[in-house]
Scaffold this active site. Structure first.
Site, PDB file in Angstrom:
ATOM      1  N   CYS A 127       0.823  -1.146   0.010  1.00 16.22           N
ATOM      2  CA  CYS A 127      -0.126   0.133   0.256  1.00 16.22           C
ATOM      3  C   CYS A 127       0.895   1.174   0.036  1.00 16.22           C
ATOM      4  CB  CYS A 127      -0.973  -0.081   1.295  1.00 16.22           C
ATOM      5  SG  CYS A 127      -1.789  -1.407   1.576  1.00 16.22           S
ATOM      6  N   GLY A 240       1.487 -16.366  -7.216  1.00 12.45           N
ATOM      7  CA  GLY A 240       1.739 -15.556  -8.484  1.00 12.45           C
ATOM      8  C   GLY A 240       1.308 -16.709  -9.670  1.00 12.45           C
TER       9      GLY A 240
END
Ligand SMILES: Cc1cc2nc3c(=O)[nH]c(=O)nc-3n(C[C@H](O)[C@H](O)[C@H](O)COP(=O)(O)OP(=O)(O)OC[C@H]3O[C@@H](n4cnc5c(N)ncnc54)[C@H](O)[C@@H]3O)c2cc1C
Ligand SMILES: Cc1cc2nc3c(=O)[nH]c(=O)nc-3n(C[C@H](O)[C@H](O)[C@H](O)COP(=O)(O)OP(=O)(O)OC[C@H]3O[C@@H](n4cnc5c(N)ncnc54)[C@H](O)[C@@H]3O)c2cc1C
Ligand SMILES: Cc1cc2nc3c(=O)[nH]c(=O)nc-3n(C[C@H](O)[C@H](O)[C@H](O)COP(=O)(O)O)c2cc1C
Ligand SMILES: Cc1cc2nc3c(=O)[nH]c(=O)nc-3n(C[C@H](O)[C@H](O)[C@H](O)COP(=O)(O)O)c2cc1C
Ligand code: FES
Ligand code: FES
Lengths: 299, 239, 299, 239
Positions: A127, A240
Site C-alpha cells: 500500500c 503468483g
C-alpha cells in the site's frame, strides 16, 4: 499426506486462497467445501472502511489481468464483527490480510486482530505510504523495516509479511523483514503495470497504473520465491500465477512451505479443489510422503 | 455443489455484421435478466465473459452476443458440436410486474429482453434502438403488443434514439443498453424502472469486487447484487 | 507519414527488430522486404566469439517464452566482417547490440563499432559482470554508470543503453544512464525468471534462471516506459511483448520515440510488416500527421 | 515472399491412444525430412510447433503427431473444416540414396519416414520400434521390402528395442527417434547414416538460436541446417 506444518499448526494441504480473490470465503461456499482448503486469506483490510477506487477496476491482459480495486473493505472492526465469525466457523487456517497507509493504521489493525482467533496476520506492505509521498512500503527495505518493527510488539500471532515484486531487491527485502521480526513471508503481490486506451488516449485505470496478476507472472514469481528461499530460513508462502497442481509443485520445489491461489479462482471457482486432488495424486505416484521431501530441492 | 459445466453448442448463427446468437444444450430455466459466465478458452482470453440469457425453453439456452473483442471473436467461430464452459445462472434478474409494461433495449442490450418479454403477463410494448442494422424484431412479435424501432441512421423506423419515442405511461419499465441510454430512459420514466447494468467482471460471483456500481445503498456488485437494479438506486456520477 | 526522427536521422517508421530475435536480418529476407523496417538491432555481440549456453534454450510459458541462448555470436570483429556488410546493404537503420562481462570488452567493442557505418550502438547491460560476482551491470545504478562512462569517450555515434527490467529502480537507472552520457534508452530487456521440470526435479535451464519475454510482460514493460519517459528527456525505444499495432501506439503514448518487436517475430515472421500497416491506417483514421503528436500523452 | 498460410484441415484421425494424423489441403511437394511450423492458437500456446512431413501427394499434406502437451491437445481437437496456420517447408531433408536402404524409426519418430520410404528408389527395409501400441505399419507395406517391428512390452514383434534387430548391411540408413535411440543406431551402423534431430524451437527459421546442436562443424541450427544431419557430424555429448 498433503498436510503441512505452518507455524506449529497443521494445515490439511498447502493450498491457501489468496487475499482479494476470495472475498471472505462466503461467495465460494456454493462451489466447494471451504473446509477442504489449506487456508483462506481474507480480503485486504484497512483500519478505516474503504470504498475502493472509481472507474474501471478490471482489465484483461495476455494470460493475466490488472486490477485496481483499491482495497474496498469493511474495515478491521467491520471484518471482526461481520465476517470473521463465518470464517472461524470453517475448519481451515485463517489469515487476516492487513494493509494501511500509515504506521498508526497498521499498528492499530494488528493490535485488534491479535485479540481475535485468526490464525495469522498477513501484512500487505504494497500500500502507498501516504506520509512519505505515496511510494509503497514494500519497495525499499527501510520502509518495510519500520512497519514490521512497529507492529511486531503488538501481536504474538504468526506475522507474515507479503512482499511486493516491485521491491528494489527482493532478497534484501526478505532478509530485512525476517530480521525485523516476520515469522514468515508470502510473495508475490501484483506487479505494477500500465494499460492505455488508445482511442480515448487515456490510461484504462483512473489511478493510471494497476496490479498485474495471473499466469503471465508465474515465471517471475517462481524465480523470486527461489531467491527468497535461498536467503531466509523462515517459512515462505509462494504465489503468483498458480493455476494447476504442477505450478504448486514448482513453487514448493522452489522453496515454498505453502502456496496461494489468486486470479485462477476467477477462471474456475473450484480450481483449488482440483489442485489439491492433483497434489495428492502426484505425491502418491512419486512416492512422496511429506511435501518437505521436495521443498526447496531447487537450490 | 455448482461449477462450470461443459455444454454443447447446438447452433451459432450470425444475425448481422457483428451480432450472433448461440444456442447451447442446457435444461436450466433461469430468471429473465440473469446471466452466465461463458468460457471457450484457457489462456488468451483468460477470464470468462458474462452474457445475459436471451432465451430458454427448458432444453436449451440462447445467448445473443456482439463480436467486439477476442472472446466474442472466438465464440463467433464456434460451430455446432463444439463445447463451451458455462457458469450460472448468476445474479438477480428482473422482478416480473403486472400491468402495462415497457421494455427498452439498445443494440446488444436487447439480449435479456426477449426472454423477459416472454415471461411477462401484461401487455408489453417494446422499444428497440439500433445504430444501423436492426435485428431480432420478428422474435419479439409473438410476445408483445407493440414494437417501436429507431435507428441512428434512419434505415429502419424512427431516425434517432429510441428514447425519443418512449412515453411515461406504463406501470413498469425495463431497460438494458449502454449507460448513456439508460440515463436517458431514467430521465423519461418517473415510475418503476429496472435497469440491467454492465460492468467489467472477473469472477461473476461477488468475490473480486471488480464490477461495483455506486448505488444509494453504497457500492454494490453488478454480478451478485445485480445486474438488475431499480433505477432510483443507481447513481450515475461516473457518466 | 509514419516516419520518425531518431538522433537526427529519419526512420521510415518506428518499428525496429529487437536484438536476438532477428539474427542479422538474413533469415527474414524470405518473408519481408527488410528495407521496409524502421530499423534492425543486431544479435547481441561480445568481444569474444561465444558458443552460447548448453542444454535446453527455449521454454514456453503462458503468453511468453523463456530463453537461455547465452549470447551465442560471432564476436564483434566477426560481425563486422561477415554480417555487417549485408546489413549495411539494406536501406534501414542499423543498431549494433553490444554485450560484455568486463568493462574492457565493452570499451573495445564500442571502439571497433565506432569505426563502422552502423547507425547506433545499443549497449546491453544485462550481462553478468564477471569481475563483480556475476550480478548484471544493469541492476544497480553505479555499475551501469561505470560502463556508460567508460565507453562514452570511444564513440561519437548515438549510444543507446538497453535497460533491464530487473533494475532495482528503473527511473534512477534511466536518470543515471542519461547523466553518464547515453543518447537514448531502450527498454525492456527480458525479465529474470525460473521454470522447473517437476519430474526430473531440476530447473529446465542449465543456468537455472532465464529471460522471460513476449506478450505476458507487456503491461509491466509499458509501465516502465512511462516511468522512464517521465524521468528523462532523451529518446526512448520501448519494447516488451509488442505483438500488434495497438501495442505500438500504447508504447508511443507512454513516451517511446521508436519501438522494438522481439518474440512476436517467432510467432509470425511477417508481424512487423502488419504492424507498420496498422500504424499507417490508425494515423490516417485518427488524423495523426506525425507520431510526435501522441508521443508521451499519457503523463 | 513466404508467410504463414491458413490451410483447411481435411481429416484428423486418432490412430492410437495418443497418436493422430492430420491431413491438410496444401499443394506442396516438400523433400522427405523437411518440416513445417504449425499453429492453431494465438495466446497459450504462443509459439508455433514443428512437425515433420509424414505424407504428401501434391494436393494434401499429412502430419503424424503425438498428443504430448498443450499444442498437440488443441490439434487433436480439430475437426475437418477447421483452419490451421502453417509455415514451410523448412529445413534440409534426407538426401535420397540408391541401393539397399534401411529406415529406422522409434515411436512418433516414424513420422517423416513414410514419405521418405515412398521417395526412395532402392529396396527399403523398415525398422519400427514402439513402446506398446504399434501403428502405421500397413501404410509402409506398399513401399518397402521388409518390415521389422519391436515393442518394449512384446505385444507386437520383437520384445525390446528395434535396434536389436538392425544389421549393418545397407548402403545407406535413415533414422528418426529420440536421442537415445539415435545413439544406439549410430553405434550399430558404420556406413552412411542420416539422423533427423529434434530440438525445442521458437522461430523455425534460424533466427532465435534456440535449437542448436553441437556438431563437428560447431553449433548448427536444427531448424535451418537440419533437422537431418549425417550421423558422423553429430556430437552426442549432452546425452
Ligand atoms: C451482466 C452482463 C451481461 C452481459 N450480457 C451480454 C449479452 O447478452 N450479449 C453481449 O454481446 N454482451 C453482453 N455483455 C457484455 C459482454 O460481456 C462483453 O461484450 C464481452 O465480455 C466482451 O468480450 P470480448 O473478449 O469479446 O471483448 P474484449 O476484448 O474483452 O473487450 C472488447 C470490448 O468490450 C468491452 N468489455 C469487455 N468486457 C466487458 C464487460 N464485462 N462488460 C462490458 N463491456 C465489456 C471492453 O471494454 C471493450 O471495449 C454483458 C455484460 C455483463 C456485465
Ligand atoms: C524438426 C522437428 C520435427 C518434429 N516432427 C514431429 C512430428 O512429426 N510429430 C510429432 O508428434 N512431433 C514432432 N516433433 C515434436 C513436436 O514439435 C513436439 O511434440 C511438440 O512441439 C509438442 O508441443 P505441445 O504443445 O503439445 O507440447 P508442450 O506442452 O510444448 O510440451 C510437451 C512435451 O513435448 C516436448 N517438446 C515441446 N516442444 C518440443 C520440440 N520442439 N521438440 C521436441 N520436444 C518438444 C516438451 O519438452 C514436453 O516434454 C518435431 C520436432 C522437431 C524439432
Ligand atoms: C482482484 C484482486 C484483488 C486483490 N486484493 C488484494 C488484497 O486486498 N490484499 C493483498 O495482499 N493482495 C491482493 N491481491 C493480490 C493477490 O492476493 C495475489 O498476491 C496476486 O494476485 C498474485 O497472485 P495470482 O497471480 O495467483 O493472482 C489482489 C489480487 C486481485 C487479482
Ligand atoms: C531468443 C532471444 C534472444 C535474445 N537475445 C538478445 C540479445 O542478444 N541482446 C539483447 O539486448 N536482447 C536480447 N533479447 C531480448 C530482446 O531483444 C527483447 O529485449 C526482449 O525479448 C523483450 O521484448 P519482446 O517481449 O518483444 O521479445 C533476446 C530475446 C530473445 C527472446
Ligand atoms: S465480477 Fe467479481 S465481484 Fe462482480
Ligand atoms: S528454432 Fe529458431 S534458430 Fe532454430
Amino acid at each position: 499426506m498433503t498436510t503441512i506444518n505452518l507455524f506449529g499448526k497443521t494445515l490439511k494441504n498447502p493450498v491457501i486462497a489468496a487475499s482479494g480473490t476470495f472475498g471472505f470465503g462466503r461467495e465460494y461456499q456454493k462451489y466447494m467445501d471451504l473446509s477442504a482448503l489449506g487456508g483462506i486469506s481474507s480480503k485486504g483490510l484497512t483500519w478505516d472502511k474503504r470504498a475502493g477506487n472509481s472507474g474501471q477496476r478490471i482489465f484483461e491482459t495476455a494470460s493475466g489481468m490488472m486490477n485496481s480495486i483499491g482495497l474496498q473493505n469493511p474495515s478491521v472492526l467491520g471484518f471482526i464483527k461481520e465476517e470473521l465469525p463465518f470464517m472461524l466457523g470453517l475448519d481451515t487456517y485463517i489469515l487476516a490480510n492487513l494493509g494501511g497507509s500509515t504506521t498508526e493504521d497498521y499498528v492499530r489493525g494488528v493490535a485488534e486482530l491479535d485479540a481475535t482467533a485468526v490464525d495469522a496476520i498477513e501484512l500487505n506492505i504494497s500500500c502507498p505510504n501516504v506520509k512519505e509521498g505515496g511510494m509503497a512500503f514494500g519497495i525499499r527495505c527501510l520502509d518495510a523495516k519500520s512497519i514490521v518493527e512497529a507492529v511486531r510488539p503488538f501481536t504474538t500471532k504468526p506475522l507474515i509479511v507479503k512482499l511486493s515484486p516491485n521491491a528494489e531487491d527482493i532478497k534484501a527485502m526478505a532478509y530485512t523483514c525476517a530480521q525485523a521480526g516476520a515469522d514468515g513471508l508470502s510473495l508475490v503481490n501484483t506487479f505494477n503495470a500500465l494499460a492505455i486506451d488508445i482511442m480515448t488516449r487515456k490510461p484504462v485505470f483512473h489511478n493510471v497504473t494497476a496490479g498485474l496478476s495471473g499466469p503471465c507472472i508465474k515465471p517471475i514469481a517462481l524465480r523470486m520465491v527461489r531467491d527468497v528461499a535461498l536467503t531466509v530460513d523462515i517459512p515462505i508462502i509462494g504465489l503468483g500465477g498458480i493455476t494447476c497442481w504442477q505450478d504448486v509443485i514448482e513453487f514448493i520445489m522452489a522453496g515454498s512451505t505453502a502456496i496461494q491461489v489468486g486470479t485462477a479462482n476467477f477462471y474456475d471457482p473450484v480450481v483449488m479443489k482440483k489442485i489439491i486432488l492433483g497434489i495428492e495424486n502426484f505425491m502418491q505416484k512419486e512416492g512422496i510422503k511429506d511435501l518437505e521431501e521436495i521443498r526447496g530441492i531447487i537450490r | 455443489m455448482e461449477a462450470y459445466r461443459k455444454v454443447i453448442v447446438l447452433e451459432n448463427t450470425q444475425l448481422t455484421s457483428d451480432m450472433y446468437e448461440m444456442k447451447v444444450e442446457l435444461a436450466d430455466l433461469p430468471q429473465p435478466g440473469q446471466f452466465y459466465m461463458l468460457r471457450a478458452w484457457a489462456g488468451v482470453p483468460y477470464l470468462p465473459r458474462p452474457f445475459s440469457v436471451c432465451d430458454a425453453d427448458g432444453k436449451s439456452l440462447s445467448f445473443l452476443y456482439q463480436k467486439t473483442g477476442k472472446g466474442t471473436e472466438i465464440m463467433a467461430q464456434m460451430r455446432s458440436g463444439d463445447h463451451i464452459d458455462i457458469l450460472g445462472p448468476l445474479g438477480k434478474g428482473y422482478p416480473l410486474k403486472e400491468g402495462n409494461v415497457a421494455i427498452i433495449g439498445g443494440g446488444v442490450g436487447i439480449a435479456p429482453l426477449l426472454y423477459l418479454a416472454k415471461n411477462l403477463e401484461g401487455p408489453v410494448d417494446v422499444y428497440l434502438g439500433f445504430k444501423q442494422e436492426a435485428f431480432f424484431i420478428e422474435r419479439f412479435k409473438p410476445h408483445v403488443r407493440q414494437i417501436f424501432i429507431s435507428t441512428e441512421n434512419g434505415s429502419w423506423g424512427h431516425k434517432g434514439f429510441v428514447t425519443e419515442l418512449l412515453t411515461d405511461s406504463y406501470d413498469a419499465a425495463y431497460a438494458c443498453g449502454n449507460m448513456l441510454m439508460m440515463k436517458a430512459v431514467k430521465d423519461k420514466i418517473d415510475g418503476l424502472l429496472y435497469l440491467s447494468l454492465e460492468s467489467h467482471m472477473a469472477c461473476g460471483i461477488g468475490a473480486c469486487l471488480g464490477c461495483v456500481q455506486k448505488t444509494a445503498q453504497g457500492q454494490l456488485c453488478v454480478c451478485k447484487d445485480g445486474p438488475v437494479f431499480e433505477s432510483r438506486e443507481v447513481l450515475f456520477d461516473d457518466y
